[in-house]
Design an enzyme around this catalytic site. Structure first.
Site, PDB file in Angstrom:
ATOM      1  N   SER A 143       0.860  -1.190   0.000  1.00  0.00           N
ATOM      2  CA  SER A 143       0.000   0.000   0.000  1.00  0.00           C
ATOM      3  C   SER A 143       0.893   1.237   0.000  1.00  0.00           C
ATOM      4  O   SER A 143       2.069   1.158   0.406  1.00  0.00           O
ATOM      5  CB  SER A 143      -0.849   0.011   1.276  1.00  0.00           C
ATOM      6  OG  SER A 143      -1.556   1.224   1.388  1.00  0.00           O
ATOM      7  N   TYR A 156      -1.881  -0.435  10.633  1.00  0.00           N
ATOM      8  CA  TYR A 156      -2.040  -0.869   9.230  1.00  0.00           C
ATOM      9  C   TYR A 156      -0.740  -0.641   8.466  1.00  0.00           C
ATOM     10  O   TYR A 156      -0.260  -1.524   7.752  1.00  0.00           O
ATOM     11  CB  TYR A 156      -3.209  -0.109   8.589  1.00  0.00           C
ATOM     12  CG  TYR A 156      -3.432  -0.434   7.121  1.00  0.00           C
ATOM     13  CD1 TYR A 156      -3.864  -1.697   6.722  1.00  0.00           C
ATOM     14  CD2 TYR A 156      -3.224   0.529   6.131  1.00  0.00           C
ATOM     15  CE1 TYR A 156      -4.073  -1.997   5.376  1.00  0.00           C
ATOM     16  CE2 TYR A 156      -3.432   0.242   4.788  1.00  0.00           C
ATOM     17  CZ  TYR A 156      -3.855  -1.022   4.413  1.00  0.00           C
ATOM     18  OH  TYR A 156      -4.063  -1.299   3.082  1.00  0.00           O
TER      19      TYR A 156
HETATM   20  P1  NDP Z   1     -11.674  -5.561  -0.162  1.00  0.00           P
HETATM   21  O1  NDP Z   1     -12.184  -5.447   1.219  1.00  0.00           O
HETATM   22  O2  NDP Z   1     -12.613  -5.321  -1.293  1.00  0.00           O
HETATM   23  O3  NDP Z   1     -10.987  -6.971  -0.377  1.00  0.00           O
HETATM   24  C1  NDP Z   1     -10.261  -7.614   0.637  1.00  0.00           C
HETATM   25  C2  NDP Z   1     -10.161  -9.091   0.278  1.00  0.00           C
HETATM   26  O4  NDP Z   1      -9.389  -9.739   1.284  1.00  0.00           O
HETATM   27  C3  NDP Z   1     -11.515  -9.754   0.215  1.00  0.00           C
HETATM   28  O5  NDP Z   1     -11.564 -10.574  -0.932  1.00  0.00           O
HETATM   29  C4  NDP Z   1     -11.548 -10.597   1.474  1.00  0.00           C
HETATM   30  O6  NDP Z   1     -12.278 -11.809   1.228  1.00  0.00           O
HETATM   31  C5  NDP Z   1     -10.077 -10.926   1.652  1.00  0.00           C
HETATM   32  N1  NDP Z   1      -9.763 -11.321   3.013  1.00  0.00           N
HETATM   33  C6  NDP Z   1      -9.884 -10.624   4.164  1.00  0.00           C
HETATM   34  N2  NDP Z   1      -9.563 -11.384   5.217  1.00  0.00           N
HETATM   35  C7  NDP Z   1      -9.225 -12.614   4.709  1.00  0.00           C
HETATM   36  C8  NDP Z   1      -8.824 -13.833   5.284  1.00  0.00           C
HETATM   37  N3  NDP Z   1      -8.674 -13.996   6.605  1.00  0.00           N
HETATM   38  N4  NDP Z   1      -8.584 -14.880   4.460  1.00  0.00           N
HETATM   39  C9  NDP Z   1      -8.737 -14.755   3.125  1.00  0.00           C
HETATM   40  N5  NDP Z   1      -9.112 -13.632   2.523  1.00  0.00           N
HETATM   41  C10 NDP Z   1      -9.365 -12.582   3.306  1.00  0.00           C
HETATM   42  O7  NDP Z   1     -10.442  -4.555  -0.254  1.00  0.00           O
HETATM   43  P2  NDP Z   1      -9.378  -4.243  -1.413  1.00  0.00           P
HETATM   44  O8  NDP Z   1      -9.690  -4.963  -2.641  1.00  0.00           O
HETATM   45  O9  NDP Z   1      -9.241  -2.790  -1.441  1.00  0.00           O
HETATM   46  O10 NDP Z   1      -8.048  -4.818  -0.752  1.00  0.00           O
HETATM   47  C11 NDP Z   1      -7.167  -5.707  -1.399  1.00  0.00           C
HETATM   48  C12 NDP Z   1      -5.747  -5.412  -0.933  1.00  0.00           C
HETATM   49  O11 NDP Z   1      -5.372  -4.105  -1.386  1.00  0.00           O
HETATM   50  C13 NDP Z   1      -5.540  -5.417   0.573  1.00  0.00           C
HETATM   51  O12 NDP Z   1      -4.328  -6.057   0.883  1.00  0.00           O
HETATM   52  C14 NDP Z   1      -5.463  -3.933   0.913  1.00  0.00           C
HETATM   53  O13 NDP Z   1      -4.736  -3.696   2.084  1.00  0.00           O
HETATM   54  C15 NDP Z   1      -4.766  -3.417  -0.322  1.00  0.00           C
HETATM   55  N6  NDP Z   1      -4.921  -1.983  -0.539  1.00  0.00           N
HETATM   56  C16 NDP Z   1      -6.151  -1.436  -0.765  1.00  0.00           C
HETATM   57  C17 NDP Z   1      -6.293  -0.055  -0.905  1.00  0.00           C
HETATM   58  C18 NDP Z   1      -7.627   0.597  -1.068  1.00  0.00           C
HETATM   59  O14 NDP Z   1      -7.700   1.836  -0.968  1.00  0.00           O
HETATM   60  N7  NDP Z   1      -8.713  -0.139  -1.351  1.00  0.00           N
HETATM   61  C19 NDP Z   1      -5.109   0.822  -0.902  1.00  0.00           C
HETATM   62  C20 NDP Z   1      -3.871   0.129  -0.687  1.00  0.00           C
HETATM   63  C21 NDP Z   1      -3.786  -1.217  -0.525  1.00  0.00           C
HETATM   64  P3  NDP Z   1     -13.247 -12.568   2.252  1.00  0.00           P
HETATM   65  O15 NDP Z   1     -13.864 -11.541   3.143  1.00  0.00           O
HETATM   66  O16 NDP Z   1     -14.233 -13.255   1.345  1.00  0.00           O
HETATM   67  O17 NDP Z   1     -12.354 -13.532   2.962  1.00  0.00           O
END
Ligand code: NDP
Length: 246
Positions: A143, A156
């Site tokens: 990030s 975070y």
């Molecule tokens: P979302 O919340 O849309 O997606 C997060 C994903 O992580 C979901 O598919 C969720 O699936 C999965 N997840 C969470 N906990 C678990 C777990 N214990 N096991 C397996 N899967 C898990 O957010 P984003 O798409 O934005 O995030 C994706 C990545 O991008 C993250 O690492 C985030 O930190 C990073 N990021 C995002 C930014 C933003 O502004 N959106 C900026 C910078 C980085 P489920 O709940 O079905 O398990």
């Protein structure tokens, strides 16, 4: 651009947001995709979308990345079905922003478990396979918060700095192994990520946003760019920020 036909990519956190978009983009370049997250129904919907849209296979493996055995099983099922593990996108993550004084210790623990241990388990499970193949690509989603710390992002950011440190160390340790390493650092992207924040003071702060967030596809294009380079080209670090409003 090198097409990814006959390659297989595992994407964690594929049930929404950036992971879902990455799955689409990698499938569009010819890769079979293995979709991992906890919400299996969402993954199955995505698998159906992908197999209807592109000439590739899409497999669902319900996975909690905080459980080492789940991640081991994810990699094993991928290898058993497709014969290799070519790309692992360590994308699953949670961003439970809070001020330290509000002491959300359970959320700190959850972020460490998902954002750091989840990535470590991915490396643990897939790297031996990739080293055996003399080829592979690990793509870690860090990030902008892994480059800068702002009030409420302290924990975070600590997890995302850790992801970046892992990427940097792997890049150096693996540079002669055939395994490529990419660290992707998105700025704000419009996804479900912020919906899980519980600290009221942070939610108030978010009302004052001065930028239009990126779309998940903006990050997925960067991942596809890194993944489709020739095998001697190692794209190590990509930062993608939204422009600020005028
Ligand atoms: P979302 O919340 O849309 O997606 C997060 C994903 O992580 C979901 O598919 C969720 O699936 C999965 N997840 C969470 N906990 C678990 C777990 N214990 N096991 C397996 N899967 C898990 O957010 P984003 O798409 O934005 O995030 C994706 C990545 O991008 C993250 O690492 C985030 O930190 C990073 N990021 C995002 C930014 C933003 O502004 N959106 C900026 C910078 C980085 P489920 O709940 O079905 O398990």
């Amino acid at each position: 651009m090198t097409k990814l036909n006959n390659k297989v990519a595992i994407i964690t956190g594929a049930s929404s947001g950036i992971g879902k978009a990455i799955a689409h983009h990698l499938a569009d370049t010819g890769a079979n995709v293995v979709l991992a997250a906890r919400r299996a129904e969402k993954l199955q919907e995505l698998a159906n979308e992908i197999t209807e849209s592109y000439n590739v296979e899409a497999k669902v493996v319900e996975t909690d990345v905080t459980k080492k055995e789940d991640v081991e099983q994810l990699v094993k099922e991928t290898k058993d079905q497709f014969g290799s593990v070519d790309i692992l996108v360590n994308n699953a993550g949670v961003m439970l922003l809070s001020f330290l004084k509000n002491d959300h210790v359970d959320e700190w623990e959850q972020m460490v478990d998902v954002n750091i241990k989840g990535v470590l388990f991915g490396i643990h499970a897939s790297l031996p396979v990739m080293l055996d193949q003399d080829a592979g690509h690990i793509i870690n989603v860090s990030s902008v918060a892994g480059h800068e710390v702002f009030p409420s992002s302290t924990v975070y950011s600590a997890t995302k700095y850790a992801v970046r440190a892992l990427s940097m160390g792997m890049e150096k340790e693996l540079s002669r192994s055939g395994v490529r390493v990419t660290n992707i650092s998105p700025g704000a992207v419009d996804t479900e990520l912020t919906e899980h924040i519980t600290d009221g003071e942070v939610l108030d702060m978010f009302k004052d946003r001065s930028m239009d967030p990126l779309e998940a596809n903006d990050i997925a294009r960067a991942v596809a760019y890194a993944a489709t380079q020739p095998s001697n080209v190692n794209v190590n670090e990509v930062i993608v920020r939204p422009m600020h409003k005028k």
